[in-house]
Design a protein around this motif. Structure first.
Motif, PDB file in Angstrom:
ATOM      1  N   GLU A 138      71.002 -46.612 -39.498  1.00 59.43           N
ATOM      2  CA  GLU A 138      70.875 -47.864 -40.239  1.00 59.43           C
ATOM      3  C   GLU A 138      71.994 -48.054 -41.259  1.00 59.43           C
ATOM      4  O   GLU A 138      72.356 -49.185 -41.589  1.00 59.43           O
ATOM      5  CB  GLU A 138      69.516 -47.931 -40.962  1.00 59.43           C
ATOM      6  CG  GLU A 138      68.309 -47.890 -40.038  1.00 59.43           C
ATOM      7  CD  GLU A 138      67.891 -46.466 -39.669  1.00 59.43           C
ATOM      8  OE1 GLU A 138      66.854 -46.317 -39.003  1.00 59.43           O
ATOM      9  OE2 GLU A 138      68.612 -45.511 -40.044  1.00 59.43           O
ATOM     10  N   GLU A 139      72.547 -46.943 -41.760  1.00 60.69           N
ATOM     11  CA  GLU A 139      73.591 -47.023 -42.772  1.00 60.69           C
ATOM     12  C   GLU A 139      74.990 -46.919 -42.186  1.00 60.69           C
ATOM     13  O   GLU A 139      75.989 -47.014 -42.907  1.00 60.69           O
ATOM     14  CB  GLU A 139      73.393 -45.915 -43.806  1.00 60.69           C
ATOM     15  CG  GLU A 139      72.075 -46.032 -44.569  1.00 60.69           C
ATOM     16  CD  GLU A 139      71.856 -44.881 -45.535  1.00 60.69           C
ATOM     17  OE1 GLU A 139      72.822 -44.112 -45.775  1.00 60.69           O
ATOM     18  OE2 GLU A 139      70.732 -44.738 -46.041  1.00 60.69           O
ATOM     19  N   SER A 140      75.077 -46.746 -40.887  1.00 66.09           N
ATOM     20  CA  SER A 140      76.373 -46.579 -40.237  1.00 66.09           C
ATOM     21  C   SER A 140      77.151 -47.885 -40.205  1.00 66.09           C
ATOM     22  O   SER A 140      76.576 -48.962 -40.004  1.00 66.09           O
ATOM     23  CB  SER A 140      76.155 -46.079 -38.814  1.00 66.09           C
ATOM     24  OG  SER A 140      77.328 -46.190 -38.038  1.00 66.09           O
ATOM     25  N   PRO A 141      78.484 -47.836 -40.386  1.00 71.22           N
ATOM     26  CA  PRO A 141      79.296 -49.042 -40.182  1.00 71.22           C
ATOM     27  C   PRO A 141      79.088 -49.661 -38.806  1.00 71.22           C
ATOM     28  O   PRO A 141      79.133 -50.880 -38.658  1.00 71.22           O
ATOM     29  CB  PRO A 141      80.734 -48.522 -40.343  1.00 71.22           C
ATOM     30  CG  PRO A 141      80.614 -47.326 -41.217  1.00 71.22           C
ATOM     31  CD  PRO A 141      79.296 -46.700 -40.850  1.00 71.22           C
ATOM     32  N   PHE A 142      78.829 -48.839 -37.801  1.00 66.79           N
ATOM     33  CA  PHE A 142      78.545 -49.362 -36.462  1.00 66.79           C
ATOM     34  C   PHE A 142      77.393 -50.361 -36.495  1.00 66.79           C
ATOM     35  O   PHE A 142      77.484 -51.472 -35.978  1.00 66.79           O
ATOM     36  CB  PHE A 142      78.152 -48.223 -35.512  1.00 66.79           C
ATOM     37  CG  PHE A 142      79.261 -47.298 -35.124  1.00 66.79           C
ATOM     38  CD1 PHE A 142      80.573 -47.710 -35.097  1.00 66.79           C
ATOM     39  CD2 PHE A 142      78.982 -45.989 -34.750  1.00 66.79           C
ATOM     40  CE1 PHE A 142      81.596 -46.850 -34.709  1.00 66.79           C
ATOM     41  CE2 PHE A 142      79.981 -45.118 -34.368  1.00 66.79           C
ATOM     42  CZ  PHE A 142      81.293 -45.553 -34.355  1.00 66.79           C
ATOM     43  N   GLU A 143      76.287 -49.940 -37.103  1.00 64.33           N
ATOM     44  CA  GLU A 143      75.080 -50.755 -37.076  1.00 64.33           C
ATOM     45  C   GLU A 143      75.198 -51.966 -37.996  1.00 64.33           C
ATOM     46  O   GLU A 143      74.646 -53.039 -37.708  1.00 64.33           O
ATOM     47  CB  GLU A 143      73.865 -49.901 -37.476  1.00 64.33           C
ATOM     48  CG  GLU A 143      72.531 -50.568 -37.263  1.00 64.33           C
ATOM     49  CD  GLU A 143      72.184 -50.799 -35.804  1.00 64.33           C
ATOM     50  OE1 GLU A 143      71.151 -51.435 -35.540  1.00 64.33           O
ATOM     51  OE2 GLU A 143      72.949 -50.348 -34.913  1.00 64.33           O
ATOM     52  N   LYS A 144      75.919 -51.827 -39.073  1.00 64.76           N
ATOM     53  CA  LYS A 144      76.091 -52.969 -39.985  1.00 64.76           C
ATOM     54  C   LYS A 144      76.987 -54.039 -39.386  1.00 64.76           C
ATOM     55  O   LYS A 144      76.783 -55.238 -39.619  1.00 64.76           O
ATOM     56  CB  LYS A 144      76.664 -52.481 -41.320  1.00 64.76           C
ATOM     57  CG  LYS A 144      75.673 -51.663 -42.152  1.00 64.76           C
ATOM     58  CD  LYS A 144      76.300 -51.243 -43.469  1.00 64.76           C
ATOM     59  CE  LYS A 144      75.316 -50.475 -44.348  1.00 64.76           C
ATOM     60  NZ  LYS A 144      75.926 -50.080 -45.638  1.00 64.76           N
ATOM     61  N   LEU A 145      77.988 -53.631 -38.617  1.00 65.73           N
ATOM     62  CA  LEU A 145      78.951 -54.590 -38.078  1.00 65.73           C
ATOM     63  C   LEU A 145      78.468 -55.253 -36.789  1.00 65.73           C
ATOM     64  O   LEU A 145      78.650 -56.457 -36.595  1.00 65.73           O
ATOM     65  CB  LEU A 145      80.291 -53.887 -37.828  1.00 65.73           C
ATOM     66  CG  LEU A 145      81.074 -53.519 -39.088  1.00 65.73           C
ATOM     67  CD1 LEU A 145      82.173 -52.527 -38.756  1.00 65.73           C
ATOM     68  CD2 LEU A 145      81.669 -54.770 -39.739  1.00 65.73           C
TER      69      LEU A 145
END
Length: 712
Positions: free
Chosen positions: A349-356
């Motif tokens: 949930e905190e990964s740049p992958f998931e945020k982007l």
């Protein structure tokens, strides 16, 4: 219908399909429509509905395709709910439309820096940055390309500029670091622009290529954790637990025994495999002594970990000091393999992958829940084009910028065969001698079994070597203390002896796991699970420790002389213990530190280890794939193998052996083995080096021992 009696959410699952999820069925057929930012309204029709986990799922079709540049809301009678990103990002069409080969991250020149980040589902994107001259952050809008890459160029020299991306996804603004961050501030709070030549240590040849053409079977891998090897109070190292600690020359224990780099140089190993050194999330870099971790919880895949740097607050320091470590090892004749972890992230949930790009970079089940083959809550989706690009970009970067010699892939079986073969092709083009190996365990992830990069796919992946669990399990037994014991434990099961014949041959051939022995990584201990010394203590609790050490030395001989690639866990040669702890990934230094007092106590055994390595490296009979590997008949409780090197140009050198005899005794009593008189010369017997002719008809193989004989 009132909002306080029914909860609703809506998701884009395809370019013309929307899924509405409600906590109870509609009492009457609702009025459904889709509206975007431009107030364009189109009606929705329900195609199908189903119950799923106490919820109602309504699949609705749109009359016009969804455009990801827009924001949408679903109108359900008078209620308006935001349309969120759903499984649309996991459709083949999404991959086809938005795959982009462009370079991503902060692309630096002294005159300007261009920032590029991929997020086709973002409605808007801003760059938030702070230069060294400014104490406040500035935000500037970024522009979007057709493929969903957002970019902006800042004029001027932005070396060491801190930055974030502020992205509007799923109707909210969130901040994220750059997944392509070359470096970060302490604990990865901000990404940092880096002028990489300024991080090069003295003697670093930026334009030069590191080419290593040593064959895989001529390699001996030694697995090291950066912190473990120097943190002990008696290591004699100044920069304990740091990258620089392993670059210090002349370090010794208080009693004068070599430690650190000097010790590694003395062993005769060829490759040092470093446990993960990419930025990980479980150790506070500002207080590195407050916690410990192996590092298998990655956050920033292009940036080195800061807890091993002498100054985690300086974004250049971690790069320069890791390069210094790599350069120093190579200058001292040791190749460097990095343990890389692309199969999962620390916190999804905190990964740049998931945020982007929510939902794209990970695998999900049919209910939209993350799958967990890795056991840490998320599996990355290497088969998707931009995740594949990310992995290839990261590997290429580590090889070209840090000049490493190889990669060990954690839980490689999570990845797909195509991605791994593309990686091998790319890396081999940069360095024909690159060493690629991985864990080929078959894990329960949402990918067709035939596509997984597992042991069963070894013949589809000829460039890779695989950790051979069959070798491990037949030599020492199951990794679980209550599981089946192995040959060194005295297991007399004929099936064990039969399988030992295969594992000693590297499990290669037409009907075997591997194409060739070099695909087999032969090991009896690694960072995972109990050390062998501790496992033997559990399996033989009432046995004298001397006998348990003899069993461990049997495993060492199997590892060194089996066909394939020997793999040694640091400290195995001196009976390393972790005080009975099975999984020490987050336990303190008191458990994990390499105890240099063991090197002193067992210096004779360490010398024996060096002798075994020296023999393997100096004699082509152990390295040549053309060597014949035959069973040698020995009494019950023993195991014997004869190696024969056919007539080749190599044998013109009279110092090279034509035949070698490997003899193993798993019993606690000597056994007698028939030999041809005056044919064999003894090289190793009962952990001692000899060079004498055997002139008796019966050779006595001591209890729990290994003997090596040869003829020229």
């Amino acid at each position: 219908m009132k909002g306080d009696t029914i909860s609703m959410s809506a998701y884009m699952d395809d370019f013309s399909m929307i899924t509405i999820v409600v906590n109870k069925p509609f009492s009457v057929s609702p009025s459904l429509s889709l509206v975007d930012d431009n107030k364009v309204v189109q009606p929705l029709t329900i195609d199908e509905q189903e119950h799923y986990h106490n919820q109602m799922i309504y699949k609705c079709r749109t009359r016009m395709p969804i455009h990801l540049k827009n924001r949408y809301w679903v109108m359900i009678n008078e209620s308006r709910i935001p349309l969120m990103i759903g499984s649309i990002v996991r459709t083949p069409k999404f991959d086809s439309l938005y795959y982009d080969e462009t370079s991503l991250g902060a692309i630096y020149t002294p005159e300007s820096t261009t920032f590029k980040v991929w997020s086709p589902v973002a409605f808007a994107m801003k760059l938030k940055y702070k230069t060294q001259k400014s104490n406040t952050f500035i935000e500037q809008k970024m522009s979007r390309t057709e493929k969903g890459v957002w970019e902006i160029t800042l004029e001027g020299d932005h070396h060491l500029t801190e930055y974030l991306f502020v992205v509007n996804v799923n109707h909210e603004w969130v901040e994220t670091t750059d997944p392509y961050s070359k470096s970060v501030t302490a604990n990865g709070v901000y990404s940092v622009v880096i002028h990489l030549p300024e991080t090069d240590p003295e003697g670093w040849n930026r334009s030069g290529k590191k080419i290593n053409l040593r064959s895989k079977t001529d390699s001996i891998i030694y697995e090291v954790h950066v912190r473990d090897l120097t943190i002990h109070s008696d290591s004699g190292v100044v920069n304990k637990g740091k990258y620089l600690g392993l670059t210090e020359l002349g370090t010794k224990t208080p009693n004068g025994f070599h430690t650190g780099l000097e010790y590694l140089k003395s062993l005769g190993i060829t490759h040092v495999q470093l446990l993960p050194v990419a930025d990980f999330g479980s150790v506070d870099e500002t207080m590195p002594d407050s916690a410990y971790n192996w590092g298998y919880d990655p956050v920033h895949f292009f940036s080195p970990e800061g807890s091993y740097a002498t100054n985690p607050y300086d974004p250049s320091c971690r790069i320069k000091e890791l390069k210094t470590l790599i350069h120093t090892l190579q200058q001292n004749g040791l190749s460097v393999i990095l343990d890389v972890v692309y199969n999962h992230v620390y916190k999804r949930e905190e990964s740049p992958f998931e945020k982007l790009v929510p939902g794209y970079f990970f695998r999900y089940d049919n209910g939209g829940n993350p799958v967990n083959g890795t056991g840490v809550g998320n599996d990355t989706a290497s088969e998707r084009k931009m995740m594949r690009k990310f992995i290839l970009d990261a590997l290429t970067y580590w090889m070209s910028e840090y000049k490493v010699d190889g990669f060990r892939f954690d839980l490689m079986g999570i990845h797909d065969v195509e991605t791994m073969n593309l990686a091998a092709e790319k890396l081999t083009s940069l360095n024909p001698g690159v060493f690629l190996l991985g864990e080929g365990w078959d894990l329960n992830t949402n990918l067709e079994p035939e596509k997984r990069a597992t042991l069963s796919s070894a013949k589809k992946m000829p460039s890779y070597s695989f950790f051979n669990d069959a070798f491990r399990d037949h030599v020492k037994g199951s990794i679980f203390p209550d599981g089946q014991s192995g040959f060194i434990n005295g297991n007399h099961d004929e099936r064990i002896k039969h399988q030992m014949k295969h594992v000693m041959r590297g499990y290669s051939g037409q009907n075997s796991t591997f194409i060739k022995p070099e695909q087999s990584i032969n090991y009896s201990e690694c960072h995972d699970n109990h050390t062998l010394f501790d496992l033997l203590s559990i399996r033989h609790p009432f046995e004298d420790e001397f006998l348990r050490r003899k069993r461990q030395q049997l495993a060492l001989a199997f590892t060194i002389f089996a066909q394939g690639v020997p793999f040694i866990h640091a400290g195995q040669e001196c009976f390393r213990t972790k005080k009975g702890e099975e999984n020490s990934y987050n336990l303190p230094d008191t458990i994990n530190a390499f105890d240099w007092n063991l090197v002193e106590s067992f210096h004779k055994e360490v010398d024996y280890f060096k002798q075994l390595i020296g023999i393997r490296k100096s004699q082509p009979i152990f390295l040549e794939s053309s060597a014949e590997f035959l069973e040698w008949i020995v009494p019950d409780g023993g195991l014997g193998f004869k190696l024969h090197l056919p007539n080749t140009d190599i044998k013109k050198d009279t110092s090279y052996w034509s035949n070698a005899l490997l003899l193993f005794n798993q019993t606690t009593k000597p056994i007698l083995i028939p030999l041809e008189k005056n044919t064999w010369t003894l090289a190793i017997e009962d952990e001692k080096y000899y060079n004498r002719l055997i002139n008796e008809d019966l050779y006595k193989l001591e209890a729990l021992s290994f003997s090596l004989l040869y003829s020229v």
